[in-house]
Scaffold this active site. Structure first.
Site, PDB file in Angstrom:
ATOM      1  CE1 TYR A 133      44.801  43.816  28.262  1.00  0.00           C
ATOM      2  CE2 TYR A 133      46.968  42.982  28.655  1.00  0.00           C
ATOM      3  CZ  TYR A 133      45.836  42.790  28.702  1.00  0.00           C
ATOM      4  OH  TYR A 133      45.161  41.558  28.922  1.00  0.00           O
ATOM      5  CB  SER A 179      37.069  35.842  19.589  1.00  0.00           C
ATOM      6  OG  SER A 179      37.233  37.096  20.291  1.00  0.00           O
ATOM      7  CE  LYS A 215      43.307  42.742  31.152  1.00  0.00           C
ATOM      8  NZ  LYS A 215      42.070  42.141  31.411  1.00  0.00           N
ATOM      9  CB  ILE A 221      40.175  33.289  27.197  1.00  0.00           C
ATOM     10  CG1 ILE A 221      41.702  33.221  26.811  1.00  0.00           C
ATOM     11  CG2 ILE A 221      39.657  32.946  28.288  1.00  0.00           C
ATOM     12  CD1 ILE A 221      42.599  34.066  28.133  1.00  0.00           C
ATOM     13  CB  SER A 230      47.199  40.028  31.921  1.00  0.00           C
ATOM     14  OG  SER A 230      48.426  40.294  31.310  1.00  0.00           O
ATOM     15  CB  SER A 234      43.303  34.611  22.416  1.00  0.00           C
ATOM     16  OG  SER A 234      44.053  35.795  22.843  1.00  0.00           O
TER      17      SER A 234
END
Length: 336
Positions: free
Chosen positions: A202, A59, A206, A61, A189, A238
């Protein structure tokens, strides 16, 4: 003669500055990547025939990467947990490219099951004989306040986004160093460069990836033909929000807003492939004003903190009010 040359430079300087300013204002990528997209190598030429392994390919990217790589003529290894979705992606790749069935290997994989990664890597190498490009795309986002978030969520984010990616890289990298060439491309990101509310875990995962791959790149100076590249997208259309972690591991996201204001996935992926084809080590991909945010954090962090505080306060307020944290920046919520 020297005087004439210096005079010409003096008059050309404003033109040069104005050109770069206009490029920046209308750009959706950093100037290095933008220049590569205008005058660099084309992915259709550079990536044709290469074996590319994409994680998170079912799914978002990852799915779009599969479609565009197929059109470039790359042979593909598609991995994710959902085998049926991978089969769907493979079918669409075959329908819209010149690839044959044997050019695409479906290799179901769970980033959390690190003990299986060696076997999966050997399967991929035995099937195609080599892996030219590994695209670490698998992972999950987060939408929750730190004060309300279980430590289990933070552990899961680091296990999946960071350690899962490190594990895959460590399995594939020895194969590339033995061959003396290859590319490891990791989707990070904007929050890998700057912090953002509702994404503390998150963002931490990253940031960890940025530090890991920046350090790894310097360790591989004896392998100039191995590219270590990180991709830092801003908001992209997305399903990452739909699948985001919340304050508890099993609790789904309550509100997923309209995605139209975000960058189209196809544009993001096109820029990624341009960057890979031209050996770009770090890619900033975002529409304005998000791209400006990247530059502010890089060159004017004090100013960036002020903007972050203002936007962050609004983001948290939207979240607490039950609104989508992203789309509420661009659309006024309806009131009864």
């Amino acid at each position: 003669m020297d005087w004439c040359f210096m005079s010409a430079l003096w008059y050309l300087l404003p033109v040069y500055v104005a050109f770069h300013f206009l490029c920046f204002i209308f750009a959706d990528a950093d100037l290095t990547l933008l220049r590569a997209s205008l005058i660099g190598h084309r992915p259709e030429t550079t990536l044709r025939g290469l074996v590319v392994w994409v994680t998170g390919a079912s799914s978002g990217i990852g799915e779009e990467l599969a479609y565009q790589l197929a059109k470039c003529g790359s042979r593909l290894i598609l991995s994710a947990r959902r085998e049926q979705e991978l089969m769907r992606v493979k079918r669409i790749c075959l329908e819209n490219s010149d690839l044959k069935d044997e050019d695409i290997l479906i290799l179901p994989l769970d980033l959390l099951e690190r003990t299986s990664h060696e076997e999966k890597t050997q399967t991929a190498i035995q099937y195609f004989g080599r892996i030219d490009v590994l695209i670490n795309n698998g992972g999950r986002s987060q939408r929750s306040l730190c004060l309300e978030t279980s430590v289990d969520v933070y552990e899961a984010l680091m296990e999946l986004n960071f350690l899962g990616t490190v594990s895959m890289t460590k399995q594939v990298l020895p194969h590339m160093t033995q061959r003396g060439s290859g590319s490891v491309v990791t989707v990070s990101s904007v929050v890998g460069l700057a912090g953002a509310p509702l994404a503390t875990g998150y963002s931490a995962s990253k940031h960890a990836l940025q530090g890991f791959f920046n350090s790894l790149r310097t360790e591989l100076t004896d392998y100039p033909k191995i590219l270590i590249s990180t991709v830092c997208p801003g908001p992209v259309q997305s399903q990452i929000v739909n699948n985001a972690f919340t304050e508890e591991l099993s609790k789904p996201v309550a509100t997923v807003g309209n995605q139209e204001h975000k960058m189209p996935t196809s544009r993001c992926v096109r820029l990624m492939l341009v960057g890979i084809a031209n050996g770009v080590k770090e890619m900033w991909i975002a529409q304005q004003p998000f791209l400006l945010f990247y530059y502010a954090w890089q060159y004017a962090p004090t100013f960036a903190w002020t903007i972050t505080d203002l936007l962050g306060r609004k983001r948290v307020q939207n979240f607490k009010a039950g609104l989508d944290a992203d789309s509420a920046y661009f659309t006024k919520p309806k009131t009864s």
